[in-house]
Structures are given as C-alpha cells and as structure tokens.
Design a protein around this motif. Structure first.
Motif, PDB file in Angstrom:
ATOM      1  N   HIS A 110      -1.575 -25.945  27.713  1.00 22.59           N
ATOM      2  CA  HIS A 110      -1.279 -27.030  26.779  1.00 22.59           C
ATOM      3  C   HIS A 110      -2.536 -27.834  26.414  1.00 22.59           C
ATOM      4  N   TYR A 116      -1.475 -24.331  17.820  1.00 26.21           N
ATOM      5  CA  TYR A 116      -0.312 -25.210  17.904  1.00 26.21           C
ATOM      6  C   TYR A 116      -0.692 -26.572  18.471  1.00 26.21           C
ATOM      7  N   ILE A 120      -0.251 -30.049  16.313  1.00 33.98           N
ATOM      8  CA  ILE A 120       0.447 -31.232  16.819  1.00 33.98           C
ATOM      9  C   ILE A 120      -0.516 -32.413  16.919  1.00 33.98           C
ATOM     10  N   TRP A 124      -0.185 -35.676  14.555  1.00 32.23           N
ATOM     11  CA  TRP A 124      -0.044 -36.985  15.193  1.00 32.23           C
ATOM     12  C   TRP A 124      -1.038 -37.972  14.590  1.00 32.23           C
ATOM     13  N   GLU A 131       4.325 -37.806  19.741  1.00 34.26           N
ATOM     14  CA  GLU A 131       3.974 -36.427  20.075  1.00 34.26           C
ATOM     15  C   GLU A 131       5.207 -35.609  20.450  1.00 34.26           C
ATOM     16  N   GLN A 132       6.159 -36.205  21.174  1.00 37.74           N
ATOM     17  CA  GLN A 132       7.363 -35.482  21.577  1.00 37.74           C
ATOM     18  C   GLN A 132       8.177 -35.050  20.355  1.00 37.74           C
ATOM     19  N   ALA A 133       8.219 -35.888  19.338  1.00 35.75           N
ATOM     20  CA  ALA A 133       8.938 -35.531  18.114  1.00 35.75           C
ATOM     21  C   ALA A 133       8.240 -34.369  17.412  1.00 35.75           C
ATOM     22  N   VAL A 135       6.359 -32.064  18.884  1.00 37.76           N
ATOM     23  CA  VAL A 135       6.585 -30.871  19.712  1.00 37.76           C
ATOM     24  C   VAL A 135       7.995 -30.335  19.465  1.00 37.76           C
ATOM     25  N   ALA A 136       8.985 -31.223  19.437  1.00 36.94           N
ATOM     26  CA  ALA A 136      10.359 -30.793  19.173  1.00 36.94           C
ATOM     27  C   ALA A 136      10.465 -30.143  17.794  1.00 36.94           C
ATOM     28  N   GLY A 137       9.807 -30.726  16.811  1.00 32.71           N
ATOM     29  CA  GLY A 137       9.805 -30.145  15.475  1.00 32.71           C
ATOM     30  C   GLY A 137       9.162 -28.772  15.457  1.00 32.71           C
ATOM     31  N   VAL A 139       8.966 -26.655  18.002  1.00 31.86           N
ATOM     32  CA  VAL A 139       9.871 -25.725  18.696  1.00 31.86           C
ATOM     33  C   VAL A 139      11.014 -25.326  17.762  1.00 31.86           C
ATOM     34  N   PHE A 140      11.593 -26.293  17.065  1.00 34.00           N
ATOM     35  CA  PHE A 140      12.671 -26.017  16.122  1.00 34.00           C
ATOM     36  C   PHE A 140      12.187 -25.083  15.008  1.00 34.00           C
TER      37      PHE A 140
END
Length: 171
Positions: A110, A116, A120, A124, A131-133, A135-137, A139-140
C-alpha cells in the motif's frame, strides 16, 4: 495449454511496455517532464505540482492503454477476426497485467508509489475527499469493471468458438 502460457508471458511483457510507454507519453504530452525517469513515471510522481489532475491522468494512462488493447482484442474476438485463442489470451493477459496486477501491488504494498496508490493520493489532493471514500470508490469501480470485462470476454469467446452441427438421425 503450454502455448497459451507462453503467449501470456510474451503478451505480458509487451503489455508492460505499452503500460509504461503510455504513462511516459502522457506525462510528456501534458508537459510534466519532472515525472519522467527513463521509461518510467511511477518512480517520481511530482507531489508538488500545481495540477494534481495531471498526475491522475498520468497514473491512469498506463492501465487505460492496456485496456484499449484488451477491448480491441475482445472486439476482434467477437467479430471472429483472427485466432480465437490468441485474441482471448491477449485480452485476458491485458486485464491481468494492468488492473489486477496494480490491485495486488496496491493491497500488498500500500505504501508503494504505484498507479492505484498514486490515483488515490492525487485524487485526494485534487478533491480533498476522504481517503477511505476514494479507496471505496476505487474498489467499487474495480469490481464493476471486472464484471463487465469478464462478461464481455465470455460473450466474445462464446461467439468465436466454432460450432459443431448437431448429430441426429437423417432422413
């Protein structure tokens, strides 16, 4: 099976080159020469650039270039233009070499400055979203792309496979 493995290795090496050259070409085209180190851009992303969207563009350009190759192979496969196994192997290898390999690098290392992570990181900087949003985006987006890609690959492969006539009683 051995022939497919050899083709995948050769395609993998060529696609890695396509990935790298696309990143260098995009960095050069947008005038971000500080990012270019030899034939690589991942080594030295310019964190202090005035344009973080330029870094995002460079970071995604390698994956985008290999996926253009993959979708071209899928299109040719579906149109029955060429050796079906060769095209199917090219498309699958292009998918594995860029999106999957980049995801593995992201999950395992990471901290590594790879595509990637850079996407991210620079999103950001550009958007100030958590950052979590991001990362979630990512992954989706990756999961959705995987479903669409493999469905298209399977449909093209199914269309390209030679059909045998049903054997039955003749009159």
């Amino acid at each position: 099976m051995r022939r497919i493995a050899v083709r995948a290795l050769v395609f993998g090496a060529l696609l890695y080159g396509v990935h790298r050259l696309a990143m260098v070409a995009v960095a050069w085209l947008i005038g971000n020469d500080e990012m270019i180190v030899g034939l690589d851009c991942c080594i030295d992303y310019n964190r202090h650039t005035q344009d973080p969207w330029g870094n995002v563009l460079v970071a995604v350009s390698g994956v985008a270039a290999t996926q253009v190759v993959a979708w071209t192979a899928i299109g040719l496969l579906a149109a029955r233009r060429g050796d079906a196994r060769l095209l199917a192997t090219l498309a699958a290898t292009a998918y594995v070499v860029s999106p999957v390999l980049q995801l593995i690098v992201y999950v395992v290392w990471h901290w590594a400055e790879r595509d990637y992570v850079a996407v991210i990181d620079y999103l950001w900087v550009a958007t100030a979203l958590p950052e979590q949003a991001l990362v979630a985006g990512m992954v989706f987006l990756f999961a959705g792309y995987a479903v669409v890609f493999w469905w298209a690959w399977w449909q093209a492969w199914d269309r390209a496979r030679p059909r045998t006539a049903p054997v039955g009683p003749t009159a």
